[in-house]
Design an enzyme around this catalytic site. Sequence first.
Site, PDB file in Angstrom:
ATOM      1  N   ASN A   1      41.557  41.801  48.243  1.00 56.32           N
ATOM      2  CA  ASN A   1      41.595  42.241  46.855  1.00 56.32           C
ATOM      3  C   ASN A   1      42.381  43.543  46.765  1.00 56.32           C
ATOM      4  O   ASN A   1      42.043  44.512  47.447  1.00 56.32           O
ATOM      5  CB  ASN A   1      40.176  42.477  46.336  1.00 56.32           C
TER       6      ASN A   1
ATOM      7  N   TYR B   1      28.381  41.020  40.751  1.00 56.51           N
ATOM      8  CA  TYR B   1      28.344  42.003  39.675  1.00 56.51           C
ATOM      9  C   TYR B   1      26.988  42.176  38.998  1.00 56.51           C
ATOM     10  O   TYR B   1      26.801  43.108  38.236  1.00 56.51           O
ATOM     11  CB  TYR B   1      29.418  41.665  38.627  1.00 56.51           C
TER      12      TYR B   1
ATOM     13  N   ASP C   1      37.596  40.348  52.609  1.00 55.02           N
ATOM     14  CA  ASP C   1      36.321  39.664  52.825  1.00 55.02           C
ATOM     15  C   ASP C   1      36.430  38.705  54.001  1.00 55.02           C
ATOM     16  O   ASP C   1      37.469  38.048  54.182  1.00 55.02           O
ATOM     17  CB  ASP C   1      35.923  38.894  51.567  1.00 55.02           C
TER      18      ASP C   1
ATOM     19  N   GLU D   1      37.885  38.132  34.323  1.00 52.41           N
ATOM     20  CA  GLU D   1      37.206  39.323  34.851  1.00 52.41           C
ATOM     21  C   GLU D   1      37.307  40.524  33.901  1.00 52.41           C
ATOM     22  O   GLU D   1      37.119  41.662  34.299  1.00 52.41           O
ATOM     23  CB  GLU D   1      37.789  39.667  36.222  1.00 52.41           C
TER      24      GLU D   1
ATOM     25  N   SER E   1      37.244  37.670  42.174  1.00 49.42           N
ATOM     26  CA  SER E   1      35.831  37.839  41.835  1.00 49.42           C
ATOM     27  C   SER E   1      35.014  36.559  41.961  1.00 49.42           C
ATOM     28  O   SER E   1      33.996  36.384  41.305  1.00 49.42           O
ATOM     29  CB  SER E   1      35.658  38.411  40.416  1.00 49.42           C
TER      30      SER E   1
ATOM     31  N   ARG F   1      40.430  45.639  49.666  1.00 46.54           N
ATOM     32  CA  ARG F   1      39.156  45.254  50.284  1.00 46.54           C
ATOM     33  C   ARG F   1      39.267  43.807  50.709  1.00 46.54           C
ATOM     34  O   ARG F   1      39.606  42.932  49.909  1.00 46.54           O
ATOM     35  CB  ARG F   1      37.997  45.400  49.285  1.00 46.54           C
TER      36      ARG F   1
ATOM     37  N   GLU G   1      39.858  36.565  51.827  1.00 47.57           N
ATOM     38  CA  GLU G   1      40.861  37.041  50.884  1.00 47.57           C
ATOM     39  C   GLU G   1      40.950  38.562  50.939  1.00 47.57           C
ATOM     40  O   GLU G   1      40.073  39.230  51.489  1.00 47.57           O
ATOM     41  CB  GLU G   1      40.529  36.613  49.442  1.00 47.57           C
TER      42      GLU G   1
END
Length: 313
Positions: free
Chosen positions: A278, A223, A264, A14, A153, A262, A276
Amino acid sequence: MKKIALLFGGPSLEHDVSLASAANVAKAIESQYKFDLVKIHRNGQWQFLPSSKKLDLPLALTELKKRRYSLALIVMHGAFGEDGHVQALLESIGLPYAGSNSAASAVAMDKQLSNDIYSVNGLKVAPYIVVRRFDRLPRIKLPAVVKPAAGGSSVGIYVVKNKKTLEQSIKKCFKIADRVMIQKFIPGREFTCGIIEQNGQPRAVTPTEIIPKSEFFDYSAKYKVGGSIEITPPNLSKNKIKELQILALKAHRLLNCAGMSRSDFILSGSKFYILETNTIPGLTETSLLPQGAKASGVDFKELMNLIIQSAHV
């Protein structure tokens, strides 16, 4: 005025996302804070810009101490930056930083451990197994999701529907991880909800529904501009939005996150399944935490202020 070391780059897959996040962050804070851009190259060398000199880790830590920064702002995603490694290095030299500590970062990045914690504390997770190289595979019910047991990601994540693809996906995951998680595929709508701290208290921002143009919300969908349709606030009832915010806040607290996070989720039927959490979400122009914060009345510049102010100096 605080003097900040803005750490970005790193050796993970990433790396390029980190470069984009850091450029966005630097632009937002340049009028309020004094900071140095500190690039960590893929080979592990550190560069204190604008100097062209590259330093190996021991000399880089000495340089960090010598410059007497007030704090570090870590804008790195994935391995090294988000998994507790750089946090532990900063702790070893006594340099404060914004965000979750080394232990919380390591736990959040480890999908097996974090899913265990979610599950025993009442958050719904899709059933899963974790395999190591050379393990004998049990019978896997398909479709399933195959992913590295540590990563971010959506790098190296595959939705598999037949045995041949399953074997291929597992082999690919073992190229970037020593453990692979195989998880039941849960169909449904995907949502995400960020957490920010204000006056020392975490609070949930407005959630977002993610409708990927690919099969699922993969790296490109996250992204690439136009890679997904993102709806903030989501098309949910007020009660469901509140439930999602409560679950994201619970995940943040269970993992002992700090500053920001954050989480999900998949909504299948009436139930939210957590995917997960982040600890250093993307901070690019298309990133989800800034979108949710903006919808909650917090623009990007103020978001960065809050993250910086959350550092334990």
